[in-house]
Design a protein around this motif. Structure first.
Motif, short mmCIF file in Angstrom:
data_model
loop_
_atom_site.label_atom_id
_atom_site.label_comp_id
_atom_site.label_asym_id
_atom_site.label_seq_id
_atom_site.Cartn_x
_atom_site.Cartn_y
_atom_site.Cartn_z
N GLU A 53 -28.77 10.26 -5.54
CA GLU A 53 -28.27 9.32 -6.35
C GLU A 53 -26.78 9.04 -6.28
O GLU A 53 -26.15 7.92 -6.25
CB GLU A 53 -28.44 9.65 -7.83
CG GLU A 53 -27.71 8.94 -8.93
CD GLU A 53 -27.97 9.78 -10.48
OE1 GLU A 53 -27.05 9.95 -10.97
OE2 GLU A 53 -29.05 9.99 -10.59
N GLY A 54 -26.14 9.95 -5.70
CA GLY A 54 -24.62 9.89 -5.44
C GLY A 54 -24.32 9.43 -3.95
O GLY A 54 -22.91 9.23 -3.45
N LEU A 55 -25.30 9.10 -3.09
CA LEU A 55 -25.15 8.58 -2.01
C LEU A 55 -24.26 7.23 -1.61
O LEU A 55 -23.05 7.22 -1.27
CB LEU A 55 -26.29 8.40 -1.10
CG LEU A 55 -25.86 7.83 0.37
CD1 LEU A 55 -25.22 8.57 1.41
CD2 LEU A 55 -27.40 7.42 0.96
N VAL A 56 -24.67 6.27 -2.57
CA VAL A 56 -24.14 5.00 -2.30
C VAL A 56 -22.63 5.05 -2.78
O VAL A 56 -21.54 4.48 -2.51
CB VAL A 56 -24.96 3.87 -3.10
CG1 VAL A 56 -24.22 2.41 -3.27
CG2 VAL A 56 -26.16 3.55 -2.16
N PRO A 57 -22.57 5.59 -4.36
CA PRO A 57 -20.84 5.72 -4.71
C PRO A 57 -20.15 6.66 -3.62
O PRO A 57 -19.02 6.28 -3.60
CB PRO A 57 -21.09 6.52 -6.02
CG PRO A 57 -22.59 6.17 -6.52
CD PRO A 57 -23.29 6.23 -5.05
N ALA A 58 -20.66 7.54 -2.99
CA ALA A 58 -19.88 8.41 -1.97
C ALA A 58 -19.40 7.38 -0.95
O ALA A 58 -18.18 7.52 -0.47
CB ALA A 58 -20.76 9.60 -1.54
N LEU A 59 -20.50 6.67 -0.41
CA LEU A 59 -19.90 5.67 0.86
C LEU A 59 -19.21 4.79 0.33
O LEU A 59 -18.11 4.17 1.07
CB LEU A 59 -21.27 5.54 1.24
CG LEU A 59 -22.27 6.37 2.01
CD1 LEU A 59 -23.39 5.83 2.86
CD2 LEU A 59 -21.29 7.05 3.20
N ARG A 60 -19.43 4.15 -0.86
CA ARG A 60 -18.47 2.92 -1.38
C ARG A 60 -17.03 3.65 -1.43
O ARG A 60 -16.14 2.74 -1.26
CB ARG A 60 -19.22 2.56 -2.62
CG ARG A 60 -18.37 1.38 -3.16
CD ARG A 60 -19.04 0.83 -4.71
NE ARG A 60 -20.48 0.39 -4.24
CZ ARG A 60 -21.43 0.74 -5.11
NH1 ARG A 60 -21.27 1.36 -6.17
NH2 ARG A 60 -22.71 0.31 -4.63
N GLY A 61 -16.83 4.85 -1.97
CA GLY A 61 -15.56 5.55 -2.16
C GLY A 61 -14.91 5.43 -0.77
O GLY A 61 -13.71 5.51 -0.86
N LEU A 62 -15.49 5.52 0.15
CA LEU A 62 -15.01 5.65 1.63
C LEU A 62 -14.97 4.20 2.17
O LEU A 62 -14.65 3.98 3.36
CB LEU A 62 -16.07 6.41 2.43
CG LEU A 62 -15.93 7.80 1.99
CD1 LEU A 62 -17.01 8.85 2.87
CD2 LEU A 62 -14.43 8.61 2.15
N ASP A 63 -15.46 2.91 1.54
CA ASP A 63 -15.41 1.74 1.96
C ASP A 63 -16.25 1.61 3.01
O ASP A 63 -16.12 0.88 4.08
CB ASP A 63 -14.08 1.26 2.36
CG ASP A 63 -13.30 0.90 1.27
OD1 ASP A 63 -13.75 0.68 0.07
OD2 ASP A 63 -12.02 1.04 1.27
N VAL A 64 -17.43 2.39 3.11
CA VAL A 64 -18.67 2.42 4.17
C VAL A 64 -19.98 1.63 3.53
O VAL A 64 -20.42 2.09 2.32
CB VAL A 64 -18.99 3.86 4.59
CG1 VAL A 64 -20.07 3.58 5.50
CG2 VAL A 64 -17.71 4.14 5.20
N GLU A 65 -20.58 0.68 4.16
CA GLU A 65 -21.82 0.02 3.82
C GLU A 65 -22.99 0.58 4.65
O GLU A 65 -22.75 0.80 5.82
CB GLU A 65 -21.53 -1.40 3.84
CG GLU A 65 -22.63 -2.35 3.37
CD GLU A 65 -22.38 -3.76 3.68
OE1 GLU A 65 -23.35 -4.69 3.45
OE2 GLU A 65 -21.26 -4.27 4.24
N ILE A 66 -23.88 0.61 3.83
CA ILE A 66 -25.32 0.95 4.80
C ILE A 66 -25.88 -0.31 5.09
O ILE A 66 -26.19 -1.30 4.37
CB ILE A 66 -26.23 1.95 3.85
CG1 ILE A 66 -25.56 3.23 3.53
CG2 ILE A 66 -27.43 1.96 4.83
CD1 ILE A 66 -26.45 4.14 2.74
N VAL A 67 -26.20 -0.68 6.29
CA VAL A 67 -27.06 -1.65 6.72
C VAL A 67 -28.60 -1.33 7.24
O VAL A 67 -28.43 -0.27 7.96
CB VAL A 67 -26.27 -2.62 7.85
CG1 VAL A 67 -25.05 -3.28 7.08
CG2 VAL A 67 -25.82 -1.78 8.92
#
Length: 191
Positions: free
Chosen positions: A176-190
């Motif tokens: 559940e924390g993956l997207v918020p963690a990456l968002r906090g690093l300004d990283v997007e999954i494609v």
């Protein structure tokens, strides 16, 4: 490397990490506390000891392993889903306090060691420092701040790993924390 024994003793503290995070490739899922020799920040320059790295949060664990410096000078900060699916994470806690040399604040300065040992991209000085700590103390590892997120991390020597326990490794894409963690690093999954 010259290190004052009294300063080392003063920097040693009992630390009990609780629910720290280790990110690892899923290929190593069967051994959540497994270690190998490497060329990481605090690894042995001559393969004399092994280390396990844990971070206080998922964001830092991912920054320190999967992300690192790959997006320097890049506006688009994207990572492919295929790469993300290769990673897992486990929660690591201590069953007994670890004795760690605290390098988070003034430790490096007090030891008379260049701050590059704990904070530079290059790992040579950190490895030399870690080998000196390993050889001259009975410490279980070092406590330091991530140069990427400034969060607390532990590098635990193999002699201290017996004090740790870990949950089963889970696929990071299910967390559940993956997207918020990456968002906090300004990283997007494609895809």
């Amino acid at each position: 490397m010259r290190l004052d024994p009294a300063t080392l003793a003063d920097l040693a503290l009992a630390f009990l990490p609780d629910s720290y995070v280790r990110a690892c490739l899923l290929a190593h899922r069967a051994t959540p506390l497994g270690m190998g020799h490497g060329t990481t920040r605090f690894s042995s320059p001559v393969a004399a000891f092994k280390l396990l790295y844990i971070a206080e949060d998922l964001q830092t664990a991912l920054a320190e392993t999967m992300i690192r410096d790959r997006f320097e000078n890049r506006v688009r900060r994207r990572i492919g889903l295929g790469e993300v699916t290769a990673w897992g994470a486990t929660e690591v806690s201590a069953n007994a306090p670890l004795t760690l040399i605290d390098l988070r604040t003034t430790g490096l300065l007090r030891l008379g060691v260049s701050t590059d040992a704990g904070r530079a991209k290059a790992h040579r000085l950190g490895r030399v420092l870690s080998a000196a700590i390993y050889d001259r103390t009975d410490a279980d590892g070092v406590l330091y701040l991530s140069r990427l997120t400034s969060a607390t991390c532990c590098a635990v020597y193999e002699r201290g790993v017996g004090k740790l326990s870990a949950t089963p490794v889970e696929d990071v894409v299910t967390l559940e924390g993956l997207v918020p963690a990456l968002r906090g690093l300004d990283v997007e999954i494609v895809r």
